[in-house]
Enzyme design. Structure first.
Site, PDB file in Angstrom:
ATOM      1  N   LYS A 118       0.710  -1.238   0.097  1.00  0.00           N
ATOM      2  CA  LYS A 118      -0.091  -0.002  -0.025  1.00  0.00           C
ATOM      3  C   LYS A 118       0.812   1.328   0.183  1.00  0.00           C
ATOM      4  O   LYS A 118       0.504   2.358  -0.497  1.00  0.00           O
ATOM      5  CB  LYS A 118      -1.047  -0.046   1.148  1.00  0.00           C
ATOM      6  CG  LYS A 118      -2.017  -0.972   1.153  1.00  0.00           C
ATOM      7  CD  LYS A 118      -2.930  -1.041   2.373  1.00  0.00           C
ATOM      8  CE  LYS A 118      -4.089  -1.873   2.210  1.00  0.00           C
ATOM      9  NZ  LYS A 118      -3.694  -3.365   2.152  1.00  0.00           N
ATOM     10  N   GLU A 202      -3.607   6.339   8.591  1.00  0.00           N
ATOM     11  CA  GLU A 202      -4.612   7.246   8.013  1.00  0.00           C
ATOM     12  C   GLU A 202      -5.667   7.508   8.815  1.00  0.00           C
ATOM     13  O   GLU A 202      -5.982   6.783   9.689  1.00  0.00           O
ATOM     14  CB  GLU A 202      -5.337   6.377   6.866  1.00  0.00           C
ATOM     15  CG  GLU A 202      -4.279   5.875   5.653  1.00  0.00           C
ATOM     16  CD  GLU A 202      -4.981   5.268   4.569  1.00  0.00           C
ATOM     17  OE1 GLU A 202      -4.407   5.004   3.455  1.00  0.00           O
ATOM     18  OE2 GLU A 202      -6.253   4.628   4.808  1.00  0.00           O
ATOM     19  N   HIS A 237     -14.734  -6.478   7.126  1.00  0.00           N
ATOM     20  CA  HIS A 237     -13.985  -5.686   6.219  1.00  0.00           C
ATOM     21  C   HIS A 237     -14.124  -6.613   4.901  1.00  0.00           C
ATOM     22  O   HIS A 237     -13.186  -6.215   3.944  1.00  0.00           O
ATOM     23  CB  HIS A 237     -12.656  -5.398   6.619  1.00  0.00           C
ATOM     24  CG  HIS A 237     -12.792  -4.617   7.716  1.00  0.00           C
ATOM     25  ND1 HIS A 237     -13.043  -3.218   7.750  1.00  0.00           N
ATOM     26  CD2 HIS A 237     -12.179  -4.775   9.238  1.00  0.00           C
ATOM     27  CE1 HIS A 237     -12.754  -2.886   9.013  1.00  0.00           C
ATOM     28  NE2 HIS A 237     -12.352  -3.623   9.903  1.00  0.00           N
ATOM     29  N   ARG A 294      -5.517  -8.368 -10.068  1.00  0.00           N
ATOM     30  CA  ARG A 294      -6.021  -9.738 -10.338  1.00  0.00           C
ATOM     31  C   ARG A 294      -7.639  -9.320 -10.705  1.00  0.00           C
ATOM     32  O   ARG A 294      -8.041  -8.260 -10.556  1.00  0.00           O
ATOM     33  CB  ARG A 294      -5.940 -10.687  -9.020  1.00  0.00           C
ATOM     34  CG  ARG A 294      -6.647 -10.128  -7.893  1.00  0.00           C
ATOM     35  CD  ARG A 294      -6.617 -11.243  -6.832  1.00  0.00           C
ATOM     36  NE  ARG A 294      -6.825 -10.478  -5.319  1.00  0.00           N
ATOM     37  CZ  ARG A 294      -8.158 -10.190  -5.286  1.00  0.00           C
ATOM     38  NH1 ARG A 294      -9.039 -10.239  -5.841  1.00  0.00           N
ATOM     39  NH2 ARG A 294      -8.450  -9.737  -3.843  1.00  0.00           N
TER      40      ARG A 294
END
Length: 506
Positions: A118, A202, A237, A294
């Protein structure tokens, strides 16, 4: 160009079967691999050839890249499609495939490396002015420094694993007092899950929607987006219901997010099918989240609204063919929904419910698609993801797609295990969903497991109706018999053997 003639699918279950079908339509020879637990699986029977690669555990079978390449070399396979999960985003495996002279149906290992982390992904897209969630875009290990960053960003914040996915290595922190403990938990979980304890900070976006954009790129520099998917109905999630297009994006916002998604793909010279994920806040600001290098589980809804076969497009790109269309050639037609039918118990925190499919009857009819890898009498293995099928519906409008999904859920007969079908029915009938006014907190804000206990199954509802009709007829019979001098009790209500057997679950 590299002509592919024989394709091995390095996966199992519904995605293996789905790839094999498109390959067969393209005239390719096909090879399936399987573990000992999947010896009788549908994808094994469907392929032209099938080879066992090891014991049930994934690490001894589907994750054995060396064995998979040996199978390819022994059988003259010239391409590998990884599906999703397992080795699909493993850059080292893609390198091994390429070194063996075999075509990998997917992006380059370099693109995987950039977008698989990330933090490196954030660095790569900075030059393209992609909106990013406020926070720290580099790994941090010093707890006190991380805490200072969190206080500057402002609570609540998310501590996220750099190499993470599926909610692993992620912790939501509401206040400074709990930061240190939550950071240590995130580092420990990330290390355990990914072998990498790197984390970053974040700002937590309140009321977020999860919007992702499908992209497709070729080896000639052409990249297009295939519009968005709404993936906000999640548990732990992880997605459960997806739809395309989103109910809240305007044409202007869709175009802007699509342009950003194409730029993200361009930042890593992406080829093949990929997905750029964004968070959309309650003010309709969007932020780049990550890129999945993907094919996504939910790709069928994009196929339904565009008319494209994404697996075929992947294979064409892997052969070196240029895309046969430009961005202006693409448009959205209709609306599509996908419900992931998991062997899970929504009344028990969505815990897996492994067992035998005593009854398994797929829904049919207009606008219904079922991608699955099981049939009646088969066992759901304990070793793998508990998804049974992807139930997809398509309609001219969102309302029609929802109505068809509700009808398909009623027709889908599964006994022997608990599934997410009842949860899907609940969501699709909830005012928050039907109005489009929902976010990733839907389960937290609207779902109580007890509500499913109040929902009669279609079979129970039918049985109740039949019994009620029978009781009413018998009561009328008693009154008529008494007035006519006939024996009390009346005549039995005739019920066919077919209906009796069906109601008894035979």
């Amino acid at each position: 160009m590299t002509k592919i003639t024989k394709l091995l699918v390095a996966n199992r279950g519904e995605i293996a079967l789905r790839v094999l079908r498109s390959a067969r339509e393209m005239g390719l020879q096909t090879v399936a691999i399987y573990s000992e637990a999947d010896r009788n699986a549908l994808h094994v029977r469907y392929a032209d050839e099938a080879v066992c690669v090891g014991p049930p555990a994934s690490k001894d079978s589907y994750l054995r890249g060396d064995k998979i390449i040996e199978v390819c070399q022994a059988l003259g396979v010239d391409a590998i499609h990884p599906g999703y999960g397992f080795l699909s985003e493993n850059a080292e495996f893609a390198r091994m495939v390429k070194a063996a002279g075999i075509t990998f149906v997917g992006p380059s290992p370099e693109a995987m490396n950039i977008m698989g982390d990330k933090l490196s992904a954030k660095q790569a897209v900075k030059a393209y002015n992609i909106p990013l969630v406020p926070g720290l875009d580099e790994a941090i290990s010093d707890v006190q420094e991380a805490k200072r960053v969190a206080e500057q960003v402002g609570f609540p914040v998310l501590i996220k694993a750099s190499a993470g996915g599926g909610g692993k290595g992620m912790r939501l922190v509401h206040a400074a007092a709990e930061f240190e403990e939550q950071m240590q938990l995130a580092v420990n979980e990330a290390t355990s899950a990914f072998g990498d304890g790197s984390v970053f900070i974040e700002k937590f976006v309140t009321g977020p929607r999860h919007i992702e954009i499908q992209v497709l790129g070729d080896e000639h520099g052409n990249i297009v987006h295939l519009f968005e998917r709404e993936c906000s109905i999640q548990r732990r999630h992880q997605k459960v219901i997806e739809e395309a297009p989103s109910a809240v994006l305007t044409p202007e916002l869709r175009a802007e997010m699509g342009r950003c998604a194409v730029d993200v793909a361009r930042a890593c010279n992406y080829t093949g099918a990929g997905t750029v994920e964004f968070l959309l806040d309650d003010q309709r600001n969007f932020y780049f989240l990550e890129m999945n290098t993907r094919l996504q589980v939910e790709h069928p809804v994009t196929e339904m609204i565009t008319g494209l076969d994404l697996v075929k497009e992947q294979i064409k790109v892997a052969q070196g063919e240029p895309l046969a269309f430009r961005q202006e050639d693409l448009s959205i037609t209709g609306h599509a929904l996908e419900l992931r039918v998991y062997a899970e118990d929504p009344q028990n925190n969505f815990l897996p419910d492994i067992g035998r499919l005593q009854t398994y009857v797929r829904p049919q009819g207009p606008g219904v698609r079922v991608d699955d890898g099981f049939e009646q009498g088969m066992d759901i293995p304990i070793y793998y993801d508990p998804m049974i099928a992807k139930l997809v519906t398509y309609g001219a409008t969102r309302q029609e797609a929802i109505a068809r999904m509700l009808r398909a859920i009623e027709e889908y007969q599964i006994t022997g295990i608990e599934t997410t079908l009842g949860f899907g029915r609940y969501v699709l009938q909830h005012p928050a969903f039907t109005s489009g006014d929902f976010d990733t907190n839907f389960v937290r804000d609207h779902f109580q497991p007890s509500v499913l206990q109040q929902q009669p199954s279609p079979e129970l509802a039918q049985l109740a109706a039949v019994l009620a009709a029978k009781l009413l007829t018998e009561q009328k019979g008693v009154g008529a018999a008494a007035s006519n001098g006939a024996p009390a009790g009346g005549a039995a209500v005739p019920v066919s053997n077919w209906k009796k057997n069906r109601l008894a679950g035979r």
